[in-house]
Design an enzyme around this catalytic site. Sequence first.
Site, PDB file in Angstrom:
ATOM      1  N   ASP A 168      22.940 -20.726 -41.058  1.00 50.60           N
ATOM      2  CA  ASP A 168      22.307 -20.335 -42.314  1.00 50.60           C
ATOM      3  C   ASP A 168      23.287 -19.611 -43.233  1.00 50.60           C
ATOM      4  OD1 ASP A 168      19.785 -21.306 -41.891  1.00 50.60           O
ATOM      5  OD2 ASP A 168      19.079 -19.502 -40.859  1.00 50.60           O
ATOM      6  N   THR A 204      11.892 -35.932 -20.156  1.00 54.02           N
ATOM      7  CA  THR A 204      10.679 -36.754 -19.987  1.00 54.02           C
ATOM      8  C   THR A 204       9.669 -36.520 -21.097  1.00 54.02           C
ATOM      9  OG1 THR A 204       9.664 -35.020 -18.677  1.00 54.02           O
ATOM     10  CG2 THR A 204      10.892 -36.703 -17.473  1.00 54.02           C
ATOM     11  N   ARG A 205       9.750 -35.380 -21.715  1.00 54.45           N
ATOM     12  CA  ARG A 205       8.814 -34.957 -22.738  1.00 54.45           C
ATOM     13  C   ARG A 205       7.371 -35.003 -22.220  1.00 54.45           C
ATOM     14  NH1 ARG A 205       9.345 -37.964 -27.992  1.00 54.45           N
ATOM     15  NH2 ARG A 205       9.648 -39.768 -26.680  1.00 54.45           N
ATOM     16  N   ASP A 258      11.528 -20.515 -44.779  1.00 55.64           N
ATOM     17  CA  ASP A 258      11.515 -21.319 -43.556  1.00 55.64           C
ATOM     18  C   ASP A 258      10.081 -21.437 -43.079  1.00 55.64           C
ATOM     19  OD1 ASP A 258      14.106 -22.077 -43.066  1.00 55.64           O
ATOM     20  OD2 ASP A 258      14.643 -20.066 -42.370  1.00 55.64           O
ATOM     21  N   GLU A 272       3.114 -23.746 -26.375  1.00 56.17           N
ATOM     22  CA  GLU A 272       2.153 -24.811 -26.648  1.00 56.17           C
ATOM     23  C   GLU A 272       1.307 -25.092 -25.411  1.00 56.17           C
ATOM     24  OE1 GLU A 272       5.337 -25.018 -27.473  1.00 56.17           O
ATOM     25  OE2 GLU A 272       5.443 -25.497 -29.620  1.00 56.17           O
ATOM     26  N   SER A 275       4.644 -33.091 -19.120  1.00 53.05           N
ATOM     27  CA  SER A 275       4.440 -32.208 -17.986  1.00 53.05           C
ATOM     28  C   SER A 275       3.164 -32.673 -17.294  1.00 53.05           C
ATOM     29  CB  SER A 275       4.314 -30.749 -18.444  1.00 53.05           C
ATOM     30  OG  SER A 275       3.098 -30.589 -19.155  1.00 53.05           O
TER      31      SER A 275
END
Lengths: 607, 194, 674
Positions: free
Chosen positions: C514, C376-377, C301, C342, C379
Site C-alpha cells: 500500500d 481442495t477448497r 478498503d 467463515e 472441508s
Amino acid sequence: MTANGWIQFALYVAALLLVTKPLGLYLLRVLDARGKTFLDPIMRPIERLTYKLLCVDPEEEQDWKRYTAAMLIFSFVTMLFTYAILRLQDVLWLNPQKMAAVSEHLSFNTAASFTTNTNWQSYVGESTMSYLSQMVGLASHNFLSAAVGISIAAALVRGIARHSSKTIGNFWVDLTRVTYYLLLPICSIYAVVLVSQGMIQNFKPYDTVSLTEPFTTQVPKVDDKGNPVLDPAGKPVMEDKKIDTQTIAQGPMASQIAIKMLGTNGGGYANANAAHPYENPTPLSNFLQMLSIFAIPSALTYYLGRMVKNQGHGWAVWSAMFVVFLTGVLVSWHYEAAGNPMMHQLGVDPASGNMEGKEVRFGIFNSALFATITTDASCGAVNSMHDSFTPLGGLVPLLNIELGEVIFGGVGAGLYGMLVFVVLAVFIAGLMVGRTPEFLGKKIEPYDVKMASFVILVLGFSILGFSAWACMNKWGAPDAMGALTDGTNNSGPHGFSEILYAYSSCTGNNGSAFAGIGANTPWYNATLGLATLFGRFAMIVPILALAGSLARKKRVASSAGTFPVSGPLFTTLLVGTVLLVGALTFFPALSLGPIIEHFMMHAGNQF
Amino acid sequence: MRNIFIEIKNSVIATIVFAIILCGIYPLIVYGAGQLFFPNKANGSLIEGKDRRLVGSELLGQTFSRDKYFHPRPSAAGAGYDAANSSGTNLGPTSKKLMDSVKAAVEQYRKENNLTADVLVPADAVTSSGSGLDPHISVKNAELQVPRVAKTRGLSEDNVRDLVKQNTDGPQFGILGDPGVNVLKLNLALDGER
Amino acid sequence: MAAKTHSIFDPTIIVPAIGEAFKKLNPLHMVGNPVMFVTEVGAAITTVLMFTGTEGASFGFLLQVTLWLWFTVVFANFAEAMAEGRGKAQADSLRKARTQTFGQRLTSSGGLEQVPADQLRKEDVVIVKAGELIPGDGEIIEGAATVDESAITGESAPVVREAGGDRSAVTGGTRVLSDIIRIRITSNPGETFLDRMIGLVEGAKRQKTPNEIALTILLSALTIIFLIVLISLKAYGIYVGVTFSITVLVALLVCLIPTTIGGLLSAIGIAGIDRLVQKNVLAMSGRAVEAAGDVDVLLLDKTGTITLGNRQAAAFVPIPGVSEQELAEAAQLSSLADETPEGRSIVVLAKQKYGIRGRELHEMLNAKFVPFSAHTRMSGVDYNGESYRKGAAGAIRDWVGGQLPKEIENEVEAISNHGGTPLVVAMKNKALGVIYLKDIVKGGLSERFERFRAIGIRTVMITGDNPLTAAAIAKEAGVDDFLAQATPEDKLALIRKEQEAGHLVAMTGDGTNDAPALAQADVGVAMNTGTQAAKEAGNMIDLDSNPTKLLEVVEIGKQLLITRGALTTFSIANDVAKYFAIIPAMLLGTFPLIAPLNVMRLQSPTSAILSAVIFNALVIIALVPLALRGVKFRPLGAARILRRNLLIYGLGGILIPFIGIKIIDMIITAVQLA
C-alpha cells in the site's frame, strides 16, 4: 426623488442590461486572437498590417512577465510621446488659437494622467490645449489606455479560466484587437450620433458672436507688459471692460468625447466637461454618455462568465456591482433633491433641490446619476460640479472612487479590481466551508493573497498617504481651518474633502474633481501625477502576477463542497467584502470631510 | 534584455501606427460624417440674426440683465457666459461666498420681478450652472419673469407665455431630462430676431 | 495514551497557561505574529506616554487603556498557551509510556546490554521478553508474540505481532505479553512518530501551514492599512484643527487590526491537531490535517473499513426435496473442522437458527475430519459412514463427479450476483444445497456516506472481489463508486487518475504494497498495525488501526478550516462597531455636532474608547473555548454552510460588538471607571 426620475433610472438599467449580453459575446470574439467578427473584411487587413509592422506573431502568447513588460514599456513610451507634444505644441501644427507650450509639471501631470486612463485635468482645456494636443496628445490615450485596461482584464480572466498554462495572452494582440474591433468601430458611429445631438466636430478657429445685450465687467488692469497693476495696498487695480461679443470655443470634440466616455477616460474637451452644452447637448446625449460608461464594464462581467464557463458567476459579480451602484444613486439623488437647508432659509424653493453646479436640462436626477456612474467607473467625466454637491450627495462619488472603482468600474480596470475583491472574499469566507479557499477550482495560496493584499494596500497607501502629506504641507494647505487656503477654493471640512477627493480621484484613475481645488501648482501636479501612476501600475503589476499564478495552477474538481461563486449569497458576500475591506479604510477620513460637513451644513455653519 | 529592446521598438511603432489611425483617420471620418449629415450642429448650432451676423449658439447661454429680457442663471464662466472659459463656481455647500451670492441673488430676483418675501425663488435662478453656459432656466423661473417682461415690453402676459412655451425644450421624448426654457432663443424671439 | 479529553476549564492546564502567557510577551516570540506584535508595540508606546503628561487626558484613563492593551496581548498569548497546554497534556501521557523504559540491546559481540530507551539508535537490535515494554518503534525480525497495545490504542485485547508480513511493526511503549521477539529499531530518538507528534501539539516545532501563511499575509496587510489610516488621521487632524492623542490613536489601531483572529490563529491550529490526537490519530504535520479538510475522494478498503473483516453465513438454501434442517445439519458437520471465521459462522448459524447443538470433536470418535485447505477448497467429515463436504461450487462439483443439479447452479449464480459467496454442501456425493456467505457491512455507514455526499465527498470502495460482488456490496454500503479486483497498482493508478481530474484523495492502508499509494494520496492514513513502510509512506497514523476513522479525520480537518475562517470573518466584521464607538469619541471634543454619529449613545468619549478597547480584549478570551473546541461541523453543502456561517460570524460579527460595547460602556460608567 420624482417619479420621472425613477422611470429614467429604470430605462437606464434596462438599456444597460440590454447591451450587456451582446457586447459580452462580442468581447469574447474580440479578445480571442482567432476570433471572427463581422468587421473582419474591413479591419483584418489593418490588423495584419499592424502585426507585420510590429513583427508580432499573433499566435504566440506571452507569460505574465513578458505581458507586463510589454504593457509597462508601451505605457511609458506613449506617456513620453504625449509629454513631448504638450511641451512642443506652440511650434507644432493645428494650433489656430496660438496656445503656448504647456509647463513641465503640468505636462507631466497631464501625460501621466492620460496614460493611466485618469484624465485628471489641472488645466482649462479650451484655453490651454491646441487642437493637435487634444486630438493626438490626449485623444490617443483615450483609446490606448482604455485598450490597455481591457487587455489586462482579459489577461486576468484568462488566468482564471485556464489551468496548467504558462501564458496569459499576447499584449500586442489584445491591444490591437480591442482598439480595432471594439473601440474604434463603436466610437465612429457613436461620435456621429453625438454630433446629431449638437456636439461640435470641426477644425475652425473659435467663433465670435455679437451679444444681444453687451455688458460691462471689471477686470484687473494690466500694464504694457501684461503684468497686473497693483495699488499701494498690493491689490490689483480693477478697470471697466465692455464686453459685446461672445467667443465660442470650437474644435474636433465629438471624436474625442465618444472615446472619452466609452473608454471611461473622462477627460473633457472643455473645462466644464460634460456639463458644457457642446460636450453634452441634450438629455439623450447625456443618457448615451452614461450608458457608454457602463457598457463595456458591464459586458466584461458577461465575458467573465462565459470564459470561466459559469455565467452565474458573471451575473453574481454584475449583481454585486449593481447593488452598490443602486445604493450610491439613491443616496446621492436623495441628498441632492433635498437640497441645502441654508439656501432654503434664504428663500430658495426647497422643491428644486441643490442646483448649484447643475444644468437645468439634466436636472437633479440625471446629475446625481451621472455623478454616481462616472465615479463607480473610473470615468471622471462630470455633467455637474461634484464640488458643489451637498456633503452626503458628494460623499457618494468620493466613496465610490475610494472603493477602488470596482462598481462596473473603468473599462477593464473595474473588472480586474473587482476580481481582486473576489479573491479576497473567497479567501476570507472560503475557509468557512471547511476547505482551502478555492476560486473556480483554483486554490488561493499565499502568493495569490499576497498579490491581492498588495493591490488593496496601494489604494489606501496612495490615497491616504498623499492626502496626509498634502495636509501637513504648506503647499497643500497652508492654512488651518477657518480661512481660505491657496490650495483649495473652499475652507473648513470642505477644503479637506477637496484634497481627499483629488488624491482619491488620481489614485483611482478617475479624473473627476472637487474642482475648486487649485491643483495647477508644481507640487500638486507632481504628487497627483505620481498618484495616477501608482494607482495604475502599482496595481496592474500584482494583478498580472496574480493572473500568471492562477493560470499556472491545476484545477480542482468542483463538488457540493465547493465554495459557490454565484447566486445571491456570493453577491452579498462580495458586497460585504468590498464595503468592509474597502470602505472601512476611509471611514475616519470621510468623517473629517463630508460627514462633519453634513452636520455643519444643517447647523448653519459657513466657512 | 533583448526582449526589452523588442518591446521598446514595438511600443514606438505602435504609438505611431495608432496615432495615425486614431488621431488622424478616425476624427476625419467623424468630421466628414458630421459635416455631411449635421453641418449646423457640427459647427456649433450657431444662430444668425436678421442681418446675417452671428448672434450666438442655440446651446450656449448669454448674459441678459435688462428688464425686457428673460434673465439666465448666474454664470461662473469668465466674466459671465464666456464660451471659451466654461466653469462652475465649485463652491461647496458650506461656502460663505456661495451663501452670500445666493442671498444677494434671491434679493435681486425678488426685487426685479416684484415678488413678495414669501415667494420661494427657484434654485436655478440663484445658483450657477456647472458649465456657466447653461442655456436654460426652469419653467417655474421663466413663469416668475413673465409679468416683468410683458410689462416692460407692453405685451400681454399670455403672448409672452406662448413664446416661453415655444422655446421650452424637453423632456426629450417626454421622458429624458428636465424641461428648460432656452433663454437666448426666447429673448431673440421677443426681439423678433428669429 | 487512551484518548483522554481535557475539559476547557481544567485548572491543571489553565494555571500554567497564565504563566506562559506572560512569558510569551518576549518581543522575539511576538514578532512571528505581526498583528499581536503591533499590539504589543502599541501597548509599549502608551505605557511610556502615560508618564509624559502630553496626552491631555486623565492618568486614570491612560492607565486603563494601557492596561487593556497589554491584556489584549496577554489574552492572545493565553489562548496559544492554553492550546499548547492541552497538547502537552496529551503529549505527557504519550511520553509517560516511554520514560522509564530500558532495552536489552544486542551488542556486536552477540551479548546483551541494558540501555535506556532514549539511547537506542536506528538499526539497533533489541530483545524483548514477555512482560517487558518494547523500548522503541521497530520491526520484529524474529519470533512472534502477543502484545498489549492498550497504552497506545486504549484497546485492551492483545494483538499478535510476528516477524515477516504485514504484522511485524511494533510501537515503543507497548508491552509484550508472551514469547520472546527480536526487534530492529527503526527510528532514532526524537524522530519517532510519537516524538514528532509531541512536537506538533506542543507548538514548539510547529510550522505554519500554507493556509496559515496566506491568512497571516492578509492580516498583516490589513494591519499595515490600518497603520496608514491612523498615521494619516493624525495628519488630517493638523488640517482640520483636531489634535488626536497618540494613546487614542493606538487604541483605535488595536481595535481595528484583526486582533481576534491574530490572537487565536495559532491556538486554532494547535487545537486541530490536538483533536486529532484525541481520536488516536497522529498527524505528521499541520498541513496533513488541512489537507484532510480539502479531500473530496475517499478510497476505502472494503475489508475492515466497509465490511467486518469476515464473511458470515447468512442462510441455508436447500434444493427441492431437502429440508433446511437437513442442510443445516450437513453444513454444520462439514464445517466442524473448518477453523476459518467463515466456517465457524456456519456452525453458529446452524445453532442459532435451527437449534442444532454444537458437537465437540472429541465426542465424535469415529469421525474422520477433512480440514479446509487452499488446495481442495473444501472441508468436511466422514462420520457414521457418511461423508459430508462443503466448499466452493467448483470443488464440490468435482467431488460429486462433474455435475451439480441445475437448482444448485442457479442458486450459486444468484448469490454471487448479490455480492455473497456461495458454498455448496454435499452428502454422499449428492449436493444438498447452498450456504449463503455474506459480507457484513458495518452499521451506520450508509448514513455516514450520505453526510459526505452532502459536503461533496465521493467515496470509492476498493476490493479484490469480482465486479458483481463489488457492485452489490457497494450498493448496500452506499458508496458512490467501487474499484473491483483491485491490485495495489490499480489503487495507485486510481489515485493518480483522480488527482489528475482535480480531486484530492484520502486513503487508508496497512500493507507494504500500500505504501506507494499512501504516499501518492493527499492524505494517507496508515494503520498502526501496518508495516513500517506503510507508516512511513502515509502522513497520518491511526493508532486504533480502524480504517473507518478516515471519516473522522476528514471532519476534523474541515472543522479546523471552518473555525479559522469563521473567526477571521468575525474579526473583520467587528471593525464596523468599533469605528462607530471610537471615531465620534475622537471628534466630539472639537465637533460637538457629530454626536448623532455616536449611534450607540455611549456615555462619554473616554468611556467609548475604553469600552471598545475592553471589548476588543475580552472577545479574545471569550472566543478561546470556541477556538479550542472548534466550530461544530455540519454535514451540509458548501452553500448552506457558508450561508449559516456568514449569518453567525459575519452578521453576528457586525452586530455583537455594538451590543458588547454598549454593555461595557454601561458597566464602566456605572462603576465610574470612565
